[in-house]
Structure formats: C-alpha cells, structure tokens
Motif scaffolding. Sequence first.
Motif: not given
Length: 146
Positions: A61-63, A68-76, A80-84
Amino acid sequence: MAEDEMIEETSEEFLDEEEEKLPFAKAEVVRLMKENLDDDKMIRERVKVEMNKFLGEVLKNVCKQLNEYPYTTIEYEMLKESTYPYTNIERINQEKERILLHLEAIKADCNALAMDVQKTLKLKDVVEEDSFTNFTANLDEEEEEE
C-alpha cells in the motif's frame, strides 16, 4: 498414533508452503513481535504468518502511494507522507473523535433551532391566511386601477 503423525506432517507441510509465500523472513517478524509483546505472551503459528502477510500488505500500500508521485527518485518526504496513516494513527483517531463530537454539537444546535421554529414561528391560522389573501387581492386591485 500414526494418524496423528500424518496430520502433524501435513500441517507442517502446509506451514512450509505458507512460509515460502511470506514477504519477510519469519524469524525477523517473530523477533520484532516478541520485542514488543509482554514476556508472558505466546504467539500462535497462524498469528506469525498473518502478521508477516499484513506487513507485506502495508508495504504494498505504501508503494502504491509512492508510485503516484511523478518522480523517478523516491525522497524521504514522499515516504513520510505515504506512511502517515500508519505512523500517526493515534492523532488521526483523536481528530476523528474531535470531528464527531463537533458534529454531535451541530446536530444538537440544529434540533434546538428546529424546536424553536416550531414553537415560535407557527403558521398563521386559517382565518389570518384569509386576511393575507384579501391583502394580496387588494394589492392586485390597486395595481389594476393604476
């Protein structure tokens, strides 16, 4: 006795098959569970397996959220927002309670206002309605005269 051994072997085979499908190393999940449970707690095998599956579902679910983010690199910050929802469940539940209490107060206000309207702003009696009709009829006559 041979029948009991056969059932035991079958259930062990079933558990081995289950373990193969688990997303995480079972020993690590069990170790973490034991760290966070009271010492007198015993964990059934099914609980160990289901916890492992549950953690795998949370990861999926977090993945999905991260995808849904348009970026190729996942930032911290994205993580944080996805695990909120998982990391702030207490705060979310408190906010839910606060909102529900506020809605109850609004409902009580609406009910009180409805009762006030029914008591104080009753429709006029039929006789008075006739005089209103006469008044509008008089207005219509006056407009025709002009």
